[in-house]
Write an enzyme that holds these catalytic residues in place. Structure first.
Site, PDB file in Angstrom:
ATOM      1  N   HIS A  42       1.812   4.586  -2.767  1.00 38.02           N
ATOM      2  CA  HIS A  42       1.952   6.032  -2.503  1.00 38.02           C
ATOM      3  C   HIS A  42       3.330   6.526  -2.936  1.00 38.02           C
ATOM      4  O   HIS A  42       3.476   7.588  -3.550  1.00 38.02           O
ATOM      5  CB  HIS A  42       1.795   6.305  -1.003  1.00 38.02           C
ATOM      6  CG  HIS A  42       0.375   6.283  -0.494  1.00 38.02           C
ATOM      7  ND1 HIS A  42      -0.624   7.074  -1.033  1.00 38.02           N
ATOM      8  CD2 HIS A  42      -0.202   5.606   0.528  1.00 38.02           C
ATOM      9  CE1 HIS A  42      -1.757   6.865  -0.350  1.00 38.02           C
ATOM     10  NE2 HIS A  42      -1.533   5.978   0.591  1.00 38.02           N
ATOM     11  N   GLU A  58      -4.536   8.090  -2.802  1.00 41.96           N
ATOM     12  CA  GLU A  58      -5.056   6.826  -2.286  1.00 41.96           C
ATOM     13  C   GLU A  58      -5.349   5.862  -3.434  1.00 41.96           C
ATOM     14  O   GLU A  58      -5.195   4.641  -3.282  1.00 41.96           O
ATOM     15  CB  GLU A  58      -6.307   7.085  -1.439  1.00 41.96           C
ATOM     16  CG  GLU A  58      -6.755   5.902  -0.607  1.00 41.96           C
ATOM     17  CD  GLU A  58      -5.788   5.523   0.528  1.00 41.96           C
ATOM     18  OE1 GLU A  58      -4.837   6.276   0.795  1.00 41.96           O
ATOM     19  OE2 GLU A  58      -5.991   4.446   1.131  1.00 41.96           O
ATOM     20  N   HIS A 101       0.834  -1.204   0.000  1.00 41.42           N
ATOM     21  CA  HIS A 101       0.000   0.000   0.000  1.00 41.42           C
ATOM     22  C   HIS A 101       0.878   1.268   0.000  1.00 41.42           C
ATOM     23  O   HIS A 101       0.723   2.146  -0.863  1.00 41.42           O
ATOM     24  CB  HIS A 101      -0.913  -0.025   1.234  1.00 41.42           C
ATOM     25  CG  HIS A 101      -1.832   1.141   1.363  1.00 41.42           C
ATOM     26  ND1 HIS A 101      -3.146   1.103   0.951  1.00 41.42           N
ATOM     27  CD2 HIS A 101      -1.633   2.396   1.832  1.00 41.42           C
ATOM     28  CE1 HIS A 101      -3.714   2.274   1.180  1.00 41.42           C
ATOM     29  NE2 HIS A 101      -2.816   3.078   1.722  1.00 41.42           N
ATOM     30  N   GLU A 102       1.815   1.332   0.946  1.00 36.62           N
ATOM     31  CA  GLU A 102       2.657   2.527   1.030  1.00 36.62           C
ATOM     32  C   GLU A 102       3.574   2.628  -0.187  1.00 36.62           C
ATOM     33  O   GLU A 102       3.915   3.736  -0.622  1.00 36.62           O
ATOM     34  CB  GLU A 102       3.479   2.519   2.324  1.00 36.62           C
ATOM     35  CG  GLU A 102       2.653   2.467   3.620  1.00 36.62           C
ATOM     36  CD  GLU A 102       1.606   3.574   3.762  1.00 36.62           C
ATOM     37  OE1 GLU A 102       1.804   4.664   3.200  1.00 36.62           O
ATOM     38  OE2 GLU A 102       0.578   3.327   4.439  1.00 36.62           O
TER      39      GLU A 102
END
Lengths: 501, 501
Positions: B273, B299, B269-270
């Protein structure tokens, strides 16, 4: 009186803000050395340059001269001495910043950065020819800066540079102290080496020494010395240093698996710096008078721990079992007598940062003499390598094989720091003087260290050095603490007791 | 024309400097979460407050209004669209900053930092009573800020806050999208749980999963996704996040020995980003138009990786052997079919960050409803814990046992971020829309992922999202990339295909 309070109060607010910008810069510098990936360097340089400019603009703001004048005009003889000292420090910092035009600050910063980058490659490649023109460019700017500050302070140019690192430090005073040592040390060294020969060889215990075990031992000793883990960290960097801010002190060390003594004593050295920062007066956090007095007292605090306290037989009594436990050490090499010989070994060498305390001053005296001539314009940069070779031969009897381990070994000149070197040896002298006074005040101090109890030593330096911040000059703080200004008597007595006794 | 260039050029210089201060702030925030000892919190709060004030002063400097007016007056229809968009962003940022007095900015920054520190302790101790007054203080400042911005932008106060995180985002639009999901999702959830029951249980392979092995696997997958270790780091923090600057992106995760899926998907997830930040247009580094468009697209990039790409059967085909190798996994629990069931498991729960993609929107819809009422002044902070319990019961059918796993689970409100939550679910919707378009443009995209090759996916998002920076609104970027503005069609189609198919 109200006007005075207003001006002084306004100044406190402005200096608090400047301190916060400098605190942020300290975190950025620490992160650059400890965490930053290589690809982040350009962005980081921009951030640091922007914050440095911000700090410079804040201290040279147009209102500052009037505020300082007004606060000084309204000062009373009966004012709190901390307030008086704070105002004096504000004036000193303002003079340093406003003496130099912004154009020169920027040119210096750029030239120093470029020269340091070239130095990294040049040292690795033993290539003085590529570094020399960078040092020439940088030195020209340093001399311009020194001339501007000399004018503003009414000082000799070298003293004006020295004053940034050691407020009130003067070459005339250093000349006297160093001349004394220059006569004394070579004769002492001969006697020390004779005595050492009679005492038997120091043997480095066999490694490897796992890095996790070294780190654990470092943390154990930091804690014993009084380092508070709630207010600081230990990390790894290529060049060990102490950074951060007083309530969050970041120290670094480096490890190699074939030697544990280096990381250990390096960590103890930085812990001494960290304890000073952390012990600065709480009531004056973020004010100039709350800062460490200067690099002489700062170095005295690291060397008080590293050289005075932690190369003593009492420390080895305490630490030897911990060392054996950390590395599962067995046999004669791990006994206290061998470890003490190891930690007190004297050996003239090429590299300043590896030098023992008997030969270290000669490394400094060489650099001090050379940088004074450079700043005065009495010597060309091109003549440095030969002068270095001759100096090392004369002062330490060693032959410099190449410039990488000669004139290029230190980052100071390539990064524009002229006037810094003498503080190392002045700090060693101050450390001996302070430790002698602490022991005289508390005869139980060394016996306590033999049990791992540093509280008596820490209490003494907290009271007599750390909590004093910048209340008075280095000599005033030393006189209050030891009864005398900086002098070499205790230092000589210490060397003779330890190495000839 | 010259005057126009001068004004615009001057603005670029000023915004470059602002970006550098914000870059320094990003490092300070990262350090606070990753490295800072507890005793450094007060000093850090002061540093952050000072730099926030500096950035605010730079953007609200007296010359700025004139410079913006002059640059806008001299803009031509034929100017480079990036320059036009940059100028529009400068105006938007200036409006946000100049709407709020410096006093309020400083008070907000300090209150938010202190409240976040209290939250860390309060959450651990399940102690809402100690946090409540901090949130009350902070919310009062947030409402003051919202009112000031509402006035400056001619917007509803909640929209004025939302606009900071999602430029152009409006509650009226969100209400429509969320009302649709609030009807659609409970009915879907029932069908999904039925289908899941028929498919057989997902079994978590037996642990423990050593943290070093988890970290190694995380780094392996980050690299596969396209994370460049020369321009970023992976560290540990209590609340995972992405920080730093585009050329030095700092991501964090957290590990527990009894589960590896959490750290792994959190890291992916990160990484999503981080790839967005790093892929922002190089030519516009440190300019407003070079920033990520907003939190919805941000997001979307994390969820595109975590939910769309890395919970697919193709990803599990690639990753299952790596997981087995990392943890010496053997047997049926480590086969791809079980791991896929594990990664696609749907289960209503208490914790937003642990939620699957079917129940996640309900967590957001709850928070969105509550924070709208808080900002409007229609609800007291003291009533939050009960409202939270009732909402979780109504939306997800779960019982909140304590506030630590209820109203105190997220850092957002304690850190002053009101208006942020809806961007999570809007991002999930955008992710589905973008992934559908990427697959349609390149049918080989998922087969490549099955071989561990993320290059086709990364190339598509680099071109259509990352490199677009803030050139246009979120809807304009989505329309250029997918042919339509933000809508729920692709999201619904994705959920039905994955969970009912």
């Amino acid at each position: 009186m109200d006007a005075a309070n207003d001006a002084y109060g306004d100044l406190e607010g402005r200096f608090r803000r400047i301190a916060n910008v400098q605190g942020a810069l300290a975190v950025l510098h620490w992160d650059s050395a400890v965490n930053m990936p290589s690809g982040g360097a350009a962005a980081r340089a921009d951030q640091i340059s922007t914050l440095s400019l911000t700090a410079h603009e804040l201290i040279t703001a147009p209102r500052m001269a009037d505020l300082l004048d007004a606060a000084e005009a309204n000062a009373q003889a009966g004012d709190d001495p901390w307030v008086q000292a704070n105002l004096a420090e504000m004036r000193r910092l303002w003079r340093h910043a406003s003496a130099v035009p912004a154009r020169l600050v920027e040119a210096m910063s750029k030239a120093a950065h470029e020269s340091e980058m070239v130095w990294r490659e040049a040292r690795a490649a033993n290539d003085w020819a590529s570094l020399q023109p960078r040092i020439e460019t940088l030195l020209a700017l340093v001399r311009e800066q020194a001339a501007a500050k000399a004018e503003a302070f009414g000082l000799d140019p070298y003293d004006a540079l020295l004053d940034e690192y050691e407020p009130g430090g003067r070459a005339a005073r250093i000349d006297v102290l160093f001349a004394d040592l220059e006569t004394y040390l070579p004769e002492l060294l001969g006697r020390v080496l004779d005595a050492q020969g009679r005492r038997g060889e120091a043997r480095l215990p066999a490694g490897p020494f796992p890095i996790a075990a070294q780190r654990g031992l470092c943390e154990q000793l930091m804690q014993a010395l009084g380092f508070d883990a709630a207010h600081g960290r230990l990390d790894i960097s290529h060049h060990p240093f102490t950074g951060g801010v007083p309530d969050d002190v970041r120290i670094t060390t480096r490890y190699t698996e074939d030697d544990f003594a280096r990381s250990l004593m390096g960590t103890i050295h930085e812990t001494g710096h960290a304890l000073y920062e952390r012990g600065l007066p709480m009531a004056w956090r973020n004010q100039p008078v709350g800062n460490a007095r200067g690099m002489v007292l700062h170095e005295s605090q690291s060397l008080l721990m590293e050289m005075q306290a932690c190369r003593s037989p009492e420390f080895i009594t305490f630490a030897a079992p911990l060392m054996r436990a950390a590395f599962a050490g067995e046999g004669a090499d791990w006994q206290a007598d061998n470890l003490l010989r190891l930690y007190q070994r004297v050996s003239p060498g090429l590299i300043r940062v590896d030098a023992d305390e008997v030969t270290y001053p000669s490394h400094v005296i060489l650099r001090y003499g050379l940088e004074r001539r450079l700043v005065a314009g009495d010597m060309a940069v091109a003549d440095l390598p030969d002068a270095w070779r001759q100096g090392m031969k004369r002062l330490l009897g060693v032959t410099v094989a190449d410039d990488a381990d000669g004139v290029m070994q230190d980052v100071h000149w390539p990064s524009g720091a002229f006037g810094y070197f003498p503080t190392y040896t002045l700090g060693a002298i101050a450390a001996a003087q302070l430790f002698a006074a602490a022991k005289a005040a508390n005869p139980g101090l060394l016996p306590a260290i033999a049990k791992g109890d540093f509280a008596p030593l820490l209490a003494w330096v907290r009271t007599h050095v750390h909590s004093q911040g910048s209340l008075g000059t280095t000599d005033e703080i030393l006189t209050r603490a030891t009864g005398a200004p900086l002098g070499v008597a205790a230092y000589k007595a210490h060397l003779e007791a330890r190495y000839l006794g």
